[in-house]
Scaffold this motif. Sequence first.
Motif, PDB file in Angstrom:
ATOM      1  N   ALA A 389      11.906  53.601  38.290  1.00 26.92           N
ATOM      2  CA  ALA A 389      11.261  54.573  39.163  1.00 26.92           C
ATOM      3  C   ALA A 389      12.019  55.901  39.104  1.00 26.92           C
ATOM      4  O   ALA A 389      13.257  55.912  39.067  1.00 26.92           O
ATOM      5  CB  ALA A 389      11.218  54.039  40.591  1.00 26.92           C
ATOM      6  N   PRO A 390      11.301  57.024  39.110  1.00 28.27           N
ATOM      7  CA  PRO A 390      11.927  58.319  38.812  1.00 28.27           C
ATOM      8  C   PRO A 390      13.120  58.675  39.695  1.00 28.27           C
ATOM      9  O   PRO A 390      14.106  59.232  39.203  1.00 28.27           O
ATOM     10  CB  PRO A 390      10.772  59.312  39.017  1.00 28.27           C
ATOM     11  CG  PRO A 390       9.544  58.503  38.743  1.00 28.27           C
ATOM     12  CD  PRO A 390       9.840  57.127  39.242  1.00 28.27           C
ATOM     13  N   SER A 391      13.048  58.408  40.993  1.00 26.43           N
ATOM     14  CA  SER A 391      14.124  58.859  41.883  1.00 26.43           C
ATOM     15  C   SER A 391      15.044  57.730  42.327  1.00 26.43           C
ATOM     16  O   SER A 391      15.882  57.919  43.210  1.00 26.43           O
ATOM     17  CB  SER A 391      13.514  59.515  43.127  1.00 26.43           C
ATOM     18  OG  SER A 391      12.845  58.537  43.919  1.00 26.43           O
ATOM     19  N   ALA A 392      14.942  56.563  41.711  1.00 23.87           N
ATOM     20  CA  ALA A 392      15.647  55.376  42.200  1.00 23.87           C
ATOM     21  C   ALA A 392      17.142  55.447  41.930  1.00 23.87           C
ATOM     22  O   ALA A 392      17.598  55.970  40.913  1.00 23.87           O
ATOM     23  CB  ALA A 392      15.066  54.126  41.557  1.00 23.87           C
ATOM     24  N   THR A 393      17.898  54.876  42.873  1.00 29.92           N
ATOM     25  CA  THR A 393      19.320  54.595  42.693  1.00 29.92           C
ATOM     26  C   THR A 393      19.461  53.114  42.372  1.00 29.92           C
ATOM     27  O   THR A 393      18.845  52.273  43.019  1.00 29.92           O
ATOM     28  CB  THR A 393      20.112  54.946  43.962  1.00 29.92           C
ATOM     29  OG1 THR A 393      20.008  56.358  44.200  1.00 29.92           O
ATOM     30  CG2 THR A 393      21.570  54.544  43.828  1.00 29.92           C
ATOM     31  N   VAL A 394      20.272  52.821  41.370  1.00 30.32           N
ATOM     32  CA  VAL A 394      20.416  51.444  40.901  1.00 30.32           C
ATOM     33  C   VAL A 394      21.711  50.842  41.445  1.00 30.32           C
ATOM     34  O   VAL A 394      22.771  51.465  41.367  1.00 30.32           O
ATOM     35  CB  VAL A 394      20.409  51.373  39.365  1.00 30.32           C
ATOM     36  CG1 VAL A 394      20.773  49.965  38.864  1.00 30.32           C
ATOM     37  CG2 VAL A 394      19.036  51.777  38.836  1.00 30.32           C
ATOM     38  N   MET A 395      21.592  49.629  41.988  1.00 30.71           N
ATOM     39  CA  MET A 395      22.755  48.864  42.407  1.00 30.71           C
ATOM     40  C   MET A 395      22.979  47.782  41.348  1.00 30.71           C
ATOM     41  O   MET A 395      22.209  46.838  41.232  1.00 30.71           O
ATOM     42  CB  MET A 395      22.516  48.261  43.796  1.00 30.71           C
ATOM     43  CG  MET A 395      23.769  47.753  44.471  1.00 30.71           C
ATOM     44  SD  MET A 395      23.494  47.447  46.251  1.00 30.71           S
ATOM     45  CE  MET A 395      23.840  49.069  46.933  1.00 30.71           C
ATOM     46  N   SER A 396      24.026  47.934  40.566  1.00 32.78           N
ATOM     47  CA  SER A 396      24.248  47.098  39.384  1.00 32.78           C
ATOM     48  C   SER A 396      25.058  45.868  39.774  1.00 32.78           C
ATOM     49  O   SER A 396      26.243  45.969  40.095  1.00 32.78           O
ATOM     50  CB  SER A 396      24.986  47.909  38.311  1.00 32.78           C
ATOM     51  OG  SER A 396      25.079  47.196  37.108  1.00 32.78           O
ATOM     52  N   TRP A 397      24.412  44.698  39.702  1.00 30.58           N
ATOM     53  CA  TRP A 397      25.081  43.462  40.136  1.00 30.58           C
ATOM     54  C   TRP A 397      25.254  42.455  39.012  1.00 30.58           C
ATOM     55  O   TRP A 397      26.181  41.648  39.043  1.00 30.58           O
ATOM     56  CB  TRP A 397      24.311  42.833  41.299  1.00 30.58           C
ATOM     57  CG  TRP A 397      23.003  42.184  40.926  1.00 30.58           C
ATOM     58  CD1 TRP A 397      21.811  42.794  40.729  1.00 30.58           C
ATOM     59  CD2 TRP A 397      22.767  40.784  40.729  1.00 30.58           C
ATOM     60  NE1 TRP A 397      20.838  41.876  40.423  1.00 30.58           N
ATOM     61  CE2 TRP A 397      21.397  40.630  40.409  1.00 30.58           C
ATOM     62  CE3 TRP A 397      23.573  39.640  40.780  1.00 30.58           C
ATOM     63  CZ2 TRP A 397      20.815  39.385  40.154  1.00 30.58           C
ATOM     64  CZ3 TRP A 397      22.997  38.394  40.527  1.00 30.58           C
ATOM     65  CH2 TRP A 397      21.641  38.279  40.228  1.00 30.58           C
ATOM     66  N   ARG A 398      24.386  42.462  38.005  1.00 30.35           N
ATOM     67  CA  ARG A 398      24.499  41.502  36.897  1.00 30.35           C
ATOM     68  C   ARG A 398      25.441  42.057  35.835  1.00 30.35           C
ATOM     69  O   ARG A 398      25.065  42.278  34.692  1.00 30.35           O
ATOM     70  CB  ARG A 398      23.118  41.211  36.315  1.00 30.35           C
ATOM     71  CG  ARG A 398      22.150  40.559  37.281  1.00 30.35           C
ATOM     72  CD  ARG A 398      20.788  40.350  36.648  1.00 30.35           C
ATOM     73  NE  ARG A 398      20.198  41.599  36.208  1.00 30.35           N
ATOM     74  CZ  ARG A 398      19.059  41.704  35.530  1.00 30.35           C
ATOM     75  NH1 ARG A 398      18.377  40.609  35.208  1.00 30.35           N
ATOM     76  NH2 ARG A 398      18.587  42.878  35.179  1.00 30.35           N
ATOM     77  N   GLY A 399      26.683  42.294  36.243  1.00 30.41           N
ATOM     78  CA  GLY A 399      27.610  43.002  35.377  1.00 30.41           C
ATOM     79  C   GLY A 399      27.434  44.499  35.534  1.00 30.41           C
ATOM     80  O   GLY A 399      26.800  44.986  36.482  1.00 30.41           O
ATOM     81  N   GLU A 400      27.990  45.258  34.630  1.00 30.03           N
ATOM     82  CA  GLU A 400      27.942  46.716  34.703  1.00 30.03           C
ATOM     83  C   GLU A 400      26.868  47.328  33.810  1.00 30.03           C
ATOM     84  O   GLU A 400      26.616  48.540  33.887  1.00 30.03           O
ATOM     85  CB  GLU A 400      29.304  47.292  34.300  1.00 30.03           C
ATOM     86  CG  GLU A 400      30.432  46.896  35.244  1.00 30.03           C
ATOM     87  CD  GLU A 400      31.760  47.523  34.845  1.00 30.03           C
ATOM     88  OE1 GLU A 400      32.446  48.049  35.736  1.00 30.03           O
ATOM     89  OE2 GLU A 400      32.082  47.489  33.632  1.00 30.03           O
TER      90      GLU A 400
END
Length: 762
Positions: A389-400
């Motif tokens: 999604a264009p404005s999304a912030t990603v929370m990276s949990w499955r590794g980096e």
Amino acid sequence: MKILRKLVPLCAVLFAMVSCSNCPKGDLPVAIVPQPNQLVRQDGAFTVTKKTSLVLPGSEKLQKVAGLINQRFSQAAGFELVVTDEKPSSNFIAVELDPAWTKGDEAYELTVDKSGVQVKAGTERGAFYGLVSMLQLLPPAIESTTVVDDVCWSIPFVQIDDAPRFVWRGMHLDVCRHFVPVEFIKKQLDVMALFKMNTFHWHLTEDQGWRIEIKKYPKLTELGSKRVEGDGSVYGGFYTQDEVREVVAYAAERFINVVPEIELPGHSLAALVGYPELSCTGGPFEVRNVWGVEPDVYCAGKEEVFHFLEDIIDEVVPLFPYEYFHIGGDECPKDRWKKCPDCQRRMRKEGLKNEHELQSYFVQRIEKVLLAHGKKMIGWDEILEGGLAPSATVMSWRGEEGGIEAAKQGHDVIMTPGNWVYLDHYQGSSKVEPVAIGGYTTLEESYSYNPVPKELEGEQAKYILGTQGNVWSEYMYTPEMFEYRIYPRIIALAEVGWTQVENKNFDDFLKRMDPQFVRLDYHGINYHIPLPEGPLNQMAFTDSITLDFSTSRPIKMVYTLDGTEPDQNSQVYGSPLSFTENATVKIRSVLNSGKMSAVRTIQVEKQDYAPAATVETSHSGLNGRYAEGIFVQVKDTESVDQWTDIAVDRKNLKTINDYKTPTAAVLDGYIELPENGIYEFQTNFDQFFIGDQLLVNNDGEVKRFSRSNASMALAKGKHPVKIVYLNNNIGGFPQSWNYFNLEYRKSGDEKFSLIKLEDYTY
């Protein structure tokens, strides 16, 4: 940049029991966590008394902070500071807000000298963090909720110029698998504020429970907040909107932002229980009472699903003024979508290639809803699937990897990889610690984390907002167990988020944690103390045996051999213990503050090799009896009136091992050992006997991992065994998931050998 590294020895007596008539002027401990990025220690100390003024500018937020500071002094010291806006010439704690400040919203300067304490910042938030550092320079007894006599409230002379490394320093809390009351959350917010953490990520909806009141859809809490556990009991709880407002306001007073998480499109079974028409199949459904991922999710092909979620967002958004809103987006099985005519019709209409692009379509529609509310959307890294999604912030949990990919695309990222920040992992040996979901993340590993991967050095590093500790609550059955998992690793992550890498040092952190453990004691936090590890609780030997203990981080151990409980004055463990006769070892760990771990009891027994049986066996498997019904403990089988005989092999194992049909079974057979030896056994059976001896006893445990290994001296050949097997669901983990296995290894061997069902004979 000068960092104070020399700390005087710390002890609980110095923290609390100093006569006010002779207040020390030097050699006071300086042990701030997170480590300030610029700190200079000077000789001398300033003493706070009931005549000290608290000088604040006319800020409403800082007036509330004054209340928090005075609450500490009122409760612990028995006096309150005089709050004023006029700064006296001396004996003051003064806050100055500089309108020309350029160091950052959360930066502060703190000076302590003979005149008093001066905090300078550009914002109320920065000023608050300066005052928090001041509190950490006071004796830990400042955190007491009752008056502590004979304490000198002295603050060492320092100059601090400090600012955080990252803007996102958080803790995630899953209250869906296990619910916690509002007062518990407030306690955690108090401690988060003490260590300058600024974000509380509140995970409110799941397959296993819906925890927030939505007035337009009352069945979300009437039905979705409750589940029937495997033992037949009902478990539940939810927060009213008034309680949510209360928590958010409490957090705001401590400059903590609260981020709600409303899961979609997966992890939504609890919502579908009350509104099954929003699924692909129409239900009916029950709130999931086992852990794991549910295949039934929101239908991506029905417009009413999006209307439903828009309505929920309409109610949730006003409760949370912070700019971010978390939509989950993780672990969404596509099984139902692949077979759903509505979902397939949607894919054709929108020109979507596959179900991953359908998930991206789903998420991007919700993103537009949130943008209309002025919110920024966060999702777990699965939202990368099918297009971000264009404005999304990603929370990276499955590794980096997900975070790296998102940052390279120009998206903000919060790094939360399991190897470092998942606080549901073990932080000690699974053989001695309470059951956890798995994984192994020590305090040092959490502390060592760097949220900026080497792949993002340079300009792309700016997209890393920070990190947080993730608290998933499947195996956190009580509020005390939540804290046991969270602390002290969350404090290590607070320093990860605040302190520049070059200013971090784990050994120094451990020293600075000594007074922080005392502070946690005053807050009633049930933090983890490393247990002595190594030996089994029940160990056999034939001639002699040596017990070698270790801990997951350096810490003193004390022990007794006379059956008494060890205390601080007991024998200190310094080298392995050797025995030639039966003995009972009781051992525990002791922090520098004097706080002790639970006691481990080790029984060592001198044995002759138990002789093998002279018996002919002709069948593979086990022979015995079973009964249907819910059996939580072995004693529950005593009420069975009628058993059914059964011979169990791999083909008919399902009779006693079907997840949907709880049973109890008592089974007999033989195992064959290749040579004489001391054999260690591990299993998740409820009880395992060799001959008449109960060797492994997991009765009443959540049998996710065996923690009751034991050893026995056994001769070469066949040995009779008895297995008590309760096919139940205790604490969200079904016994049937354990695959009915037993393992053994001979003393001195590294690896276990597996005894499969077909290896037994009768």
